[in-house]
Design an enzyme around this catalytic site. Structure first.
Site, PDB file in Angstrom:
ATOM      1  CG  ASP A  12      -1.870  -1.205   1.217  1.00 59.51           C
ATOM      2  OD1 ASP A  12      -2.201  -1.702   0.130  1.00 59.51           O
ATOM      3  OD2 ASP A  12      -2.230  -1.663   2.316  1.00 59.51           O
ATOM      4  CE  LYS A  15       2.255  -2.335  -4.372  1.00 61.21           C
ATOM      5  NZ  LYS A  15       2.050  -1.971  -2.961  1.00 61.21           N
ATOM      6  N   GLY A  39      -4.611  -4.245  -3.806  1.00 59.57           N
ATOM      7  CA  GLY A  39      -5.597  -3.202  -4.084  1.00 59.57           C
ATOM      8  C   GLY A  39      -4.816  -1.961  -4.456  1.00 59.57           C
ATOM      9  CG  HIS A  40      -2.048  -1.943  -6.994  1.00 57.14           C
ATOM     10  ND1 HIS A  40      -1.119  -2.470  -7.865  1.00 57.14           N
ATOM     11  CD2 HIS A  40      -1.763  -2.490  -5.783  1.00 57.14           C
ATOM     12  CE1 HIS A  40      -0.334  -3.314  -7.212  1.00 57.14           C
ATOM     13  NE2 HIS A  40      -0.707  -3.348  -5.954  1.00 57.14           N
ATOM     14  CD  GLN A 221       0.740  -8.917  -2.688  1.00 58.76           C
ATOM     15  OE1 GLN A 221       1.414  -9.539  -3.492  1.00 58.76           O
ATOM     16  NE2 GLN A 221      -0.512  -8.601  -2.947  1.00 58.76           N
TER      17      GLN A 221
HETATM   18  P1  GDP Z   1      -0.854   0.402  -3.515  1.00 56.27           P
HETATM   19  O1  GDP Z   1      -1.453  -0.885  -3.070  1.00 56.27           O
HETATM   20  O2  GDP Z   1       0.608   0.468  -3.290  1.00 56.27           O
HETATM   21  O3  GDP Z   1      -1.221   0.774  -4.924  1.00 56.27           O
HETATM   22  O4  GDP Z   1      -1.491   1.523  -2.578  1.00 56.27           O
HETATM   23  P2  GDP Z   1      -3.046   1.644  -2.124  1.00 56.27           P
HETATM   24  O5  GDP Z   1      -3.837   2.112  -3.282  1.00 56.27           O
HETATM   25  O6  GDP Z   1      -3.485   0.398  -1.442  1.00 56.27           O
HETATM   26  O7  GDP Z   1      -2.941   2.719  -0.978  1.00 56.27           O
HETATM   27  C1  GDP Z   1      -2.437   3.989  -1.216  1.00 56.27           C
HETATM   28  C2  GDP Z   1      -3.521   5.007  -0.831  1.00 56.27           C
HETATM   29  O8  GDP Z   1      -2.945   6.297  -0.721  1.00 56.27           O
HETATM   30  C3  GDP Z   1      -4.591   5.145  -1.889  1.00 56.27           C
HETATM   31  O9  GDP Z   1      -5.809   5.482  -1.274  1.00 56.27           O
HETATM   32  C4  GDP Z   1      -4.094   6.305  -2.747  1.00 56.27           C
HETATM   33  O10 GDP Z   1      -5.145   6.980  -3.416  1.00 56.27           O
HETATM   34  C5  GDP Z   1      -3.455   7.174  -1.708  1.00 56.27           C
HETATM   35  N1  GDP Z   1      -2.298   7.968  -2.157  1.00 56.27           N
HETATM   36  C6  GDP Z   1      -1.323   7.633  -3.034  1.00 56.27           C
HETATM   37  N2  GDP Z   1      -0.359   8.583  -3.055  1.00 56.27           N
HETATM   38  C7  GDP Z   1      -0.756   9.533  -2.179  1.00 56.27           C
HETATM   39  C8  GDP Z   1      -0.173  10.749  -1.727  1.00 56.27           C
HETATM   40  O11 GDP Z   1       0.908  11.163  -2.122  1.00 56.27           O
HETATM   41  N3  GDP Z   1      -0.864  11.440  -0.772  1.00 56.27           N
HETATM   42  C9  GDP Z   1      -2.053  11.020  -0.283  1.00 56.27           C
HETATM   43  N4  GDP Z   1      -2.653  11.749   0.645  1.00 56.27           N
HETATM   44  N5  GDP Z   1      -2.634   9.878  -0.682  1.00 56.27           N
HETATM   45  C10 GDP Z   1      -1.967   9.135  -1.606  1.00 56.27           C
HETATM   46  P1  IMO Z   2      -0.943  -4.155  -2.282  1.00 59.65           P
HETATM   47  O1  IMO Z   2      -0.481  -4.678  -3.625  1.00 59.65           O
HETATM   48  C1  IMO Z   2      -0.993  -4.643   2.024  1.00 59.65           C
HETATM   49  C2  IMO Z   2      -1.063  -8.732   3.568  1.00 59.65           C
HETATM   50  C3  IMO Z   2      -2.329  -9.179   4.263  1.00 59.65           C
HETATM   51  C4  IMO Z   2      -1.759 -10.178   5.250  1.00 59.65           C
HETATM   52  C5  IMO Z   2      -0.641 -10.834   4.452  1.00 59.65           C
HETATM   53  C6  IMO Z   2      -1.042 -12.140   3.803  1.00 59.65           C
HETATM   54  O2  IMO Z   2      -2.230  -3.439  -2.323  1.00 59.65           O
HETATM   55  O3  IMO Z   2       0.158  -3.386  -1.632  1.00 59.65           O
HETATM   56  P2  IMO Z   2      -2.572 -12.824   1.757  1.00 59.65           P
HETATM   57  O4  IMO Z   2      -3.993 -12.462   1.416  1.00 59.65           O
HETATM   58  O5  IMO Z   2      -1.586 -12.426   0.722  1.00 59.65           O
HETATM   59  O6  IMO Z   2      -2.443 -14.258   2.159  1.00 59.65           O
HETATM   60  O7  IMO Z   2      -2.249 -11.987   3.085  1.00 59.65           O
HETATM   61  O8  IMO Z   2      -0.271  -9.910   3.446  1.00 59.65           O
HETATM   62  N1  IMO Z   2      -1.271  -8.202   2.196  1.00 59.65           N
HETATM   63  C7  IMO Z   2      -1.211  -6.905   1.882  1.00 59.65           C
HETATM   64  N2  IMO Z   2      -1.029  -5.826   2.664  1.00 59.65           N
HETATM   65  N3  IMO Z   2      -1.101  -4.501   0.691  1.00 59.65           N
HETATM   66  C8  IMO Z   2      -1.260  -5.574  -0.107  1.00 59.65           C
HETATM   67  O9  IMO Z   2      -1.234  -5.504  -1.453  1.00 59.65           O
HETATM   68  C9  IMO Z   2      -1.366  -6.860   0.492  1.00 59.65           C
HETATM   69  N4  IMO Z   2      -1.534  -8.115   0.020  1.00 59.65           N
HETATM   70  C10 IMO Z   2      -1.463  -8.931   1.072  1.00 59.65           C
HETATM   71  O10 IMO Z   2      -2.964  -8.095   4.905  1.00 59.65           O
HETATM   72  O11 IMO Z   2      -1.165  -9.498   6.328  1.00 59.65           O
HETATM   73 MG    MG Z   3      -2.952  -1.610  -1.805  1.00 60.13          MG
END
Ligand code: GDP
Ligand code: IMO
Ligand code: MG
Length: 419
Positions: A12, A15, A39-40, A221
């Protein structure tokens, strides 16, 4: 050449947003591991979109998108995601290719995931319960079903064989669950996948490389969740580091040019497991609120803490990071001072490396305190960045020996500054 972009923490890191921003520079955007546990989040014209299995280059005109052999696909989850994208005008038949060697998640994988977690009692991994672990187990156990099998006349037989094995395992767990309803949906979704462009991913991508095209490999991840190097057993079930781009796409290591590592300016983790810089106090709560730190997949509150450079230096080493990207710098704007962990004290010793068993003894993080930025200026260009934010990035550069190439200062598509 291939550039790899991946998360250096526990996932998270942002990415999706950064891949969406960089995608116009590439001919192919490819996912190489993970599955719908990811979840991107992308913000496209004010609309929030969460991609799970489909690469984050799908909103950009130029690149084709590839789901590589290293990914595990749940047809049911995939169809949901695809329909959302098609509803807003994305033509996946044109924009997406799927490797015939990617493994499939079947409904009983999800039941097994739930049964395994339930059996763990207090020590739960905190899995997303998407069936990821059981699907990768079947892959390495040589029992798995692959996307190419969807085109086989024996699909139903293969599916039933795998299901039978799963039901036997579930009875050992004493786990009662019914996959009947999901099964019907699974086969409907499988029909949809069959209608897309299923390819030999390794030939496809190597042909592109031969033509001199540019590929962006999108990690899922984070490196601290890597099956080998993460905080085992509190990890995911795939290799998440840059090496996995080779095995998850079928490209040679010599094809890799840059490895872009993303860090949040602080740190989060969702699910169980060690997190040395976790803040369980009001500051942690402030971070969660300011950063909207709730899981994109499960909605669970993310655990929050200060930036941990011991972990980041470890994952920079594992990945061979050539460029750093810092996200969510705007979130720290609420603090007068921000902290960064440079080493751990374990017992009476100071450590700058990650111990084998990070849960064995209490870890006390040693912090350096830096001035916060607390600016009310709009940050649009490098010139707008407050001096204390520049100092923070210089500090990170000095401590990691890798320069920051992008700083992200908001969730919006254009809210970032490049250097
Ligand atoms: P990913 O899994 O690495 O793609 O990241 P996620 O989407 O799970 O979580 C990142 C969260 O932060 C999302 O809700 C994005 O919309 C948000 N986000 C990304 N970059 C920024 C930033 O620079 N500032 C803020 N406030 N939110 C951001
Ligand atoms: P993105 O790509 C954050 C965590 C789960 C759990 C562990 C194992 O959005 O960054 P799994 O379902 O893979 O067996 O869970 O890994 N986890 C993540 N945490 N971002 C993710 O993906 C994750 N994918 C798995 O919360 O701790
Ligand atoms: Mg994510």
């Amino acid at each position: 050449m291939v550039d790899v972009l991946l998360g250096l923490q526990w996932g998270d890191e942002g990415k999706g947003k950064i891949v969406d921003f960089l995608a116009p520079n590439y001919d192919v955007v490819a996912r190489f591991q993970g599955g719908p546990n990811a979840g991107h989040t992308l913000n496209i014209e004010g609309k929030r979109i969460v991609l799970r299995t489909i690469p984050s280059g799908v909103f950009c005109e130029r690149p084709c998108n590839l789901i590589g052999n290293g990914v595990v696909i749940d047809p049911i989850e995939f169809l949901k995601e695809a329909k959302e994208l098609e509803a807003i005008g994305i033509n996946l038949r044109k924009k997406l290719k799927i490797s015939q060697k990617a493994h499939l998640i079947v409904p009983t994988h999800r039941l097994l995931d739930a049964a395994s977690e339930a059996a763990k009692g207090e020590e739960k991994i905190g899995s997303t319960l998407k069936g990821i672990g059981p699907a990768y187990m079947d892959k390495t156990g040589r029992n798995g079903l692959r996307v190419g099998d969807l085109q086989s006349p024996d699909l139903k037989v293969k599916f039933e064989q795998l299901k039978k094995k799963h039901l036997e395992l579930l009875s050992l767990y004493n786990y009662a669950g019914d996959s009947g309803e999901l099964e019907k949906k699974w086969f409907e979704a499988a029909d949809y996948i069959r209608s897309l462009d299923i390819v030999s991913g390794e030939y496809f991508i190597n042909e592109k490389l031969r033509e001199g095209k540019l590929v962006l490999a999108e990690g899922a991840q984070g490196s601290m969740l890597d099956i080998d190097f993460g905080t085992y057993p509190f990890v995911t079930s795939s290799n998440t580091i840059s090496a996995a781009a080779c095995t998850g796409l079928g490209i040679p290591p010599t094809a890799i040019r840059d490895v872009m590592g993303i860090i949040k300016a602080y740190c989060t983790r969702v699910g169980g497991g060690p997190f040395p810089t976790e803040l369980t106090d009001a500051t942690g709560e402030d971070l969660r609120k300011a950063g909207h730190e709730f899981g994109a997949v499960t909605g669970r509150p993310r655990r929050c803490g200060w930036l941990d450079l011991v972990a980041v230096n470890y994952t920079i080493m594992l990945n061979g990071v050539t460029k750093l990207i810092v996200t969510k710098a705007d979130v720290l704007n609420i603090f007068d001072e921000v902290k960064v962990c440079e080493s751990y004290t374990i017992g009476s010793d100071e450590h700058k490396s990650i111990p084998f068993d990070i849960t064995a003894a209490p870890i006390v993080p040693n912090y350096t305190t830096l001035k916060g930025w607390k600016t009310d200026h709009a940050m649009k260009t490098a010139a707008d960045l407050p001096a204390s934010l520049n100092d923070f990035m210089q500090y990170v550069h000095d401590k990691t020996n890798v320069g920051v190439s992008i700083v992200s200062i908001g969730a919006g598509r254009d809210q970032l500054v490049t250097f």
